[in-house]
Scaffold this motif. Sequence first.
Motif, short mmCIF file in Angstrom:
data_model
loop_
_atom_site.label_atom_id
_atom_site.label_comp_id
_atom_site.label_asym_id
_atom_site.label_seq_id
_atom_site.Cartn_x
_atom_site.Cartn_y
_atom_site.Cartn_z
N ASP A 1 -3.40 1.24 -25.05
CA ASP A 1 -4.32 2.40 -25.26
C ASP A 1 -4.06 2.98 -26.49
N LEU A 2 -4.98 3.35 -27.32
CA LEU A 2 -4.61 3.86 -28.63
C LEU A 2 -4.51 5.32 -28.69
N SER A 3 -4.48 5.89 -27.72
CA SER A 3 -4.15 7.42 -27.67
C SER A 3 -2.90 7.72 -26.85
N ILE B 1 -13.36 2.81 -32.96
CA ILE B 1 -11.95 2.57 -33.30
C ILE B 1 -11.67 1.08 -32.81
N GLY B 2 -12.16 0.96 -31.57
CA GLY B 2 -11.95 -0.49 -30.78
C GLY B 2 -12.57 -1.47 -31.97
N VAL C 1 -3.62 -8.92 -28.06
CA VAL C 1 -3.71 -7.48 -27.76
C VAL C 1 -5.06 -7.08 -27.52
N ILE C 2 -5.41 -6.33 -26.26
CA ILE C 2 -6.57 -5.69 -26.03
C ILE C 2 -6.43 -4.29 -26.11
N ASP D 1 -9.70 -8.07 -28.17
CA ASP D 1 -10.78 -7.52 -27.53
C ASP D 1 -10.58 -6.06 -27.61
N PHE D 2 -11.75 -5.13 -26.96
CA PHE D 2 -11.35 -3.85 -26.65
C PHE D 2 -12.49 -3.29 -25.45
#
Length: 403
Positions: A58-60, A93-94, A82-83, A104-105
């Motif tokens: 998770d990017l947050s 951002i993904g 990394v996903i 992937d995102f």
Amino acid sequence: MEEKINILLVEDNPGDARLLDVYLKETFSTSFALITTDLLAKGLELMESHSFDVIILDLSLPDSRGLDTFKRVQSHSPQTPVIVLTGYEAESIGINAMKLGAQDFLVKGDVSGKDLTRSINYSIERFKLLKKLSENTKKLEEKSEDLLKERLKLADAQKLAHIGSWEWDINNTTITWSEELCRIHGLNPEESNIEIQKVYEMIHPADKDYVKDAIKKSMAKLKSFSFYYRIVLPDKSIKTLHARGEMVLNERDELAKMIGTDQDVTDRIHEEELEKLALAATQSYNSVVIADRNGKIEWVNEGFTQLTGYKLLDVQDTHGEVLRKGESTGLSSESSHYVTLIKGKKPISYEGKNFTIEGDEYWVITTLTPVLNKDGEVEKIIAIDTDITLRKRMEVELVHANK
């Protein structure tokens, strides 16, 4: 036994974490082990102590947000795919994370079990392929570097030995030359693909038919060849080359191409000719003198000493004026014989009267022969004197008798 997939999920929202776990249990056919953490710092610690096949990130997170989160994970575990997980508002951002190396995102709230399974399988396999590709690329680069080094070594060796290599696919009208072979022919070293017609045009006219015939016979018999021939450079100078060639056959034993080398042997041939000339001069009963281009005497044979009484030290670095009691000779730069020889570059003969060391008069027929260098210019002058004193005396006596 089926290999277990180890998955690290870094997600601070317990609901999202449970949902992803449920999706995996429902749709993921491969045995897996899922470890979950809510902080990036803890995730990095787990990466130290465990080996993961894929990381879902998770990017947050409370302790890290945005692309910097992915960069830190990638820097820490570059060998793990990394996903990334993003919200609806952060889909861009993904995409940027994938540009930086994410496999992937997924957009949270818009993920199904099939999407998650596909993404994990795809990311793992794609990462393996990229890793393999990277390894193969590195090997190719290393081989290319080694090949380049070998080519540079070969180029240096060819330059030192004055040997150029060539390759000709007989179905093409061009032949590939090495840089040194281009230099030997007076061409730009970068001009590697030469038209066959141009190659034949550079062969000396007197040798052209011989070269064509030799190559034609070798191709017909599928035999290697070796011969000497001359070429004419763009500046009109002439070189002598030693050509060697081999036939390369295809799987049907038919001629496919020819490979070989050409070595510039101009200097060697020239030296061999001078050695033969010197040997012949040494054994000659006639007087033989070798002078430089300017007519200065460098060497005399025993026949010269027997005829004149002078030795090399008596005439060395002179035009032989002592033989004419100080007057100019045929080797003197102001002599018409010398001028004719230098301009015409062909042998000339003339009669003349000289004097021995004792002051006795004698007559000779002098033949001046130019020795040309690889550029076709006079390098040495060979002067051969044949004693005709007896003949001259008989002619004088005959004249007196007729009176």
